[in-house]
Design a protein around this motif. Sequence first.
Motif, PDB file in Angstrom:
ATOM      1  N   GLN A  68      -8.688  -3.791   6.112  1.00  0.00           N
ATOM      2  CA  GLN A  68      -8.297  -2.382   6.094  1.00  0.00           C
ATOM      3  C   GLN A  68      -9.162  -1.538   7.017  1.00  0.00           C
ATOM      4  N   GLY A  69     -10.416  -1.923   7.193  1.00  0.00           N
ATOM      5  CA  GLY A  69     -11.259  -1.200   8.137  1.00  0.00           C
ATOM      6  C   GLY A  69     -10.758  -1.333   9.558  1.00  0.00           C
ATOM      7  N   ALA A  70     -10.329  -2.534   9.934  1.00  0.00           N
ATOM      8  CA  ALA A  70      -9.791  -2.735  11.281  1.00  0.00           C
ATOM      9  C   ALA A  70      -8.471  -1.999  11.466  1.00  0.00           C
ATOM     10  N   VAL A  71      -7.623  -2.038  10.445  1.00  0.00           N
ATOM     11  CA  VAL A  71      -6.352  -1.312  10.515  1.00  0.00           C
ATOM     12  C   VAL A  71      -6.609   0.176  10.697  1.00  0.00           C
ATOM     13  N   TYR A  72      -7.546   0.699   9.932  1.00  0.00           N
ATOM     14  CA  TYR A  72      -7.873   2.128  10.053  1.00  0.00           C
ATOM     15  C   TYR A  72      -8.351   2.471  11.454  1.00  0.00           C
ATOM     16  N   ASP A  73      -9.293   1.693  11.977  1.00  0.00           N
ATOM     17  CA  ASP A  73      -9.817   2.001  13.307  1.00  0.00           C
ATOM     18  C   ASP A  73      -8.732   1.929  14.370  1.00  0.00           C
ATOM     19  N   ALA A  74      -7.827   0.953  14.242  1.00  0.00           N
ATOM     20  CA  ALA A  74      -6.761   0.819  15.233  1.00  0.00           C
ATOM     21  C   ALA A  74      -5.829   2.015  15.208  1.00  0.00           C
ATOM     22  N   VAL A  75      -5.405   2.412  14.019  1.00  0.00           N
ATOM     23  CA  VAL A  75      -4.474   3.533  13.896  1.00  0.00           C
ATOM     24  C   VAL A  75      -5.167   4.852  14.215  1.00  0.00           C
ATOM     25  N   ASN A  76      -6.384   5.007  13.736  1.00  0.00           N
ATOM     26  CA  ASN A  76      -7.118   6.247  13.969  1.00  0.00           C
ATOM     27  C   ASN A  76      -7.446   6.453  15.443  1.00  0.00           C
ATOM     28  N   ALA A  77      -7.584   5.362  16.203  1.00  0.00           N
ATOM     29  CA  ALA A  77      -7.881   5.471  17.629  1.00  0.00           C
ATOM     30  C   ALA A  77      -6.724   6.094  18.394  1.00  0.00           C
ATOM     31  N   ILE A  78      -5.541   6.050  17.823  1.00  0.00           N
ATOM     32  CA  ILE A  78      -4.366   6.590  18.514  1.00  0.00           C
ATOM     33  C   ILE A  78      -4.282   8.100  18.339  1.00  0.00           C
ATOM     34  N   LYS A  79      -4.265   8.550  17.087  1.00  0.00           N
ATOM     35  CA  LYS A  79      -4.247   9.998  16.867  1.00  0.00           C
ATOM     36  C   LYS A  79      -4.568  10.277  15.402  1.00  0.00           C
ATOM     37  N   GLY A  80      -5.720   9.815  14.964  1.00  0.00           N
ATOM     38  CA  GLY A  80      -6.033   9.943  13.555  1.00  0.00           C
ATOM     39  C   GLY A  80      -6.803  11.191  13.203  1.00  0.00           C
ATOM     40  N   GLY A  81      -7.688  11.624  14.083  1.00  0.00           N
ATOM     41  CA  GLY A  81      -8.429  12.849  13.839  1.00  0.00           C
ATOM     42  C   GLY A  81      -9.645  12.700  12.952  1.00  0.00           C
ATOM     43  N   HIS A  82     -10.002  11.462  12.547  1.00  0.00           N
ATOM     44  CA  HIS A  82     -11.153  11.259  11.682  1.00  0.00           C
ATOM     45  C   HIS A  82     -12.188  10.362  12.360  1.00  0.00           C
ATOM     46  N   ASP A  83     -13.406  10.406  11.835  1.00  0.00           N
ATOM     47  CA  ASP A  83     -14.447   9.539  12.371  1.00  0.00           C
ATOM     48  C   ASP A  83     -14.027   8.083  12.258  1.00  0.00           C
ATOM     49  N   THR A  93      -2.271   8.442  22.941  1.00  0.00           N
ATOM     50  CA  THR A  93      -1.661   9.014  21.739  1.00  0.00           C
ATOM     51  C   THR A  93      -0.218   8.558  21.556  1.00  0.00           C
ATOM     52  N   SER A  94       0.364   7.998  22.608  1.00  0.00           N
ATOM     53  CA  SER A  94       1.740   7.504  22.518  1.00  0.00           C
ATOM     54  C   SER A  94       1.817   6.064  22.021  1.00  0.00           C
ATOM     55  N   ALA A  95       0.676   5.408  21.813  1.00  0.00           N
ATOM     56  CA  ALA A  95       0.685   4.002  21.393  1.00  0.00           C
ATOM     57  C   ALA A  95       1.328   3.850  20.025  1.00  0.00           C
ATOM     58  N   SER A  96       1.938   2.712  19.810  1.00  0.00           N
ATOM     59  CA  SER A  96       2.612   2.431  18.547  1.00  0.00           C
ATOM     60  C   SER A  96       1.585   2.149  17.448  1.00  0.00           C
ATOM     61  N   LYS A  97       1.579   2.987  16.423  1.00  0.00           N
ATOM     62  CA  LYS A  97       0.673   2.765  15.304  1.00  0.00           C
ATOM     63  C   LYS A  97       1.085   1.545  14.490  1.00  0.00           C
ATOM     64  N   GLY A  98       2.386   1.294  14.429  1.00  0.00           N
ATOM     65  CA  GLY A  98       2.858   0.108  13.723  1.00  0.00           C
ATOM     66  C   GLY A  98       2.373  -1.171  14.372  1.00  0.00           C
ATOM     67  N   ALA A  99       2.460  -1.235  15.706  1.00  0.00           N
ATOM     68  CA  ALA A  99       1.974  -2.417  16.421  1.00  0.00           C
ATOM     69  C   ALA A  99       0.461  -2.547  16.275  1.00  0.00           C
ATOM     70  N   ALA A 100      -0.236  -1.410  16.294  1.00  0.00           N
ATOM     71  CA  ALA A 100      -1.693  -1.440  16.149  1.00  0.00           C
ATOM     72  C   ALA A 100      -2.095  -1.955  14.771  1.00  0.00           C
ATOM     73  N   ALA A 101      -1.468  -1.429  13.718  1.00  0.00           N
ATOM     74  CA  ALA A 101      -1.809  -1.839  12.357  1.00  0.00           C
ATOM     75  C   ALA A 101      -1.464  -3.301  12.113  1.00  0.00           C
ATOM     76  N   SER A 102      -0.287  -3.724  12.547  1.00  0.00           N
ATOM     77  CA  SER A 102       0.134  -5.110  12.348  1.00  0.00           C
ATOM     78  C   SER A 102      -0.804  -6.070  13.054  1.00  0.00           C
ATOM     79  N   THR A 103      -1.167  -5.744  14.281  1.00  0.00           N
ATOM     80  CA  THR A 103      -2.034  -6.621  15.067  1.00  0.00           C
ATOM     81  C   THR A 103      -3.429  -6.692  14.468  1.00  0.00           C
TER      82      THR A 103
END
Length: 450
Positions: A68-83, A93-103
């Motif tokens: 879950q930490g890796a999933v968070y960092d991947a999704v947050n790197a796109i446009k999460g707004g948190h540390d 910011t246009s990257a697919s969050k679904g592809a990021a989380a799945s990968t």
Amino acid sequence: MKRGAGLFAIALLASVTLDPGPAYASENDAVRVWNERAAITLVNGPAAATPGVQFTPPVAFIHIAMVQGAVYDAVNAIKGGHDPYLDGLKAPTSASKGAAASTAAHDVLIGLVNQAPLTATLTAAVKTAIKARLDAEYASSLAEIPAGDAKANGIKVGAAAAAAMLANRAGDGRFGAPGFPFPASPGPGQWRPNPVNDPNAWVRNVRPFTLPSSDYFQTSGPPLPLTSAQYTAEFNEVKAKGRATGSTRTAAETSLAQFTGGHPVPMLYTAMRQVAADKGLTITQQARFHAMTAMTAADSLINCFAEKGRWGFWRPTSAIQLADTDGNDATEPDTGWTSLLPLPPYADEPSGANCVFSGFLNSAKAFFGSDAAEFDLVSPGVGPGTGSTRHYSRFTDVIPDIIDARVFGGLHFRTADVHGALLGQSVAGYVDANFFNCRNAGQCKQEGRE
């Protein structure tokens, strides 16, 4: 923005809101889907219909925190707004969050399956089958996302997040050498293997995800001396309520005790996936929610196991069977006494179940800024016919049940349960105050993410 929190304080957050997303399923549901797949992979046995590596609860929580930490960092790197949890990731910011989380989830899980020690049942062939299943599920997730730069960039940042997490956790003390069991002693009040010493005692030496050290929070210890009125009262309570047969438990108390015999990872995450759906969390919010609760749970258990090693207090089974050695005339021995629930291979103080349930659920409360949530916890129990479902309307309403249940199950003196719950609450407060903080207070408030 840092949110201050005292030892047991949980900062309140603004309510989260649902942002509209693309219609294809993996872009919206990847965090949910891969959280479920992670639980299956880490908890199921090698002989299950869907095989897994069958980690015990403390080991499983440590590893789902990595996912879950890796999933968070991947999704947050796109446009999460948190540390971020780990710094250094960047994505359009246009990257697919679904592809990021799945990968991210897939790649960490593959790494964890590779790291899982071989056993008589978790053979190399079984591990190969688990990885093949994960690969097929990953291909299915990606197939739902349209080809293009967004997908490619999502895959890239997800792979980078997974690689960073696996590298960060290398040499962190997981699967430590078997030469470091829990300290054991035959003296009065001292824990002794009954019948074995935990092969996963290394959990107490794992580097935490968030806490400065594995023993950062310390309890005030068991009810000592053994001649005290408090110890005597707790001894007689668990002796009467917790025995396997001939107890004073009601049918409802027996059901509650058996309810806590299920593996907490699927119990908690099945419920929290439903909470996330009911509250309309976006994929970004789901990623942060699961990372926050997972890391809190993992560190609650790491700290809990460090305290078990520090106190080394005997379980009720030993205490009751050997009461003629405790110097207390008000405690009577019963050499045939056994607990209702199977006896874990580690010490009493504090209660691991209470550490993890309290840490996890107080973290969920902190995320939403409210204790209110409707959810069911479903447990298979500890044998045929012992499964049950319990409904809750507040996150922290679960905690008193877990405290009582571990006494009714004969596993703990009440002090160990209360201290476990307080320790978990402390870890949740620390994580809330120091991790996953909003980088732009105005933006987060506007989007319901503060």
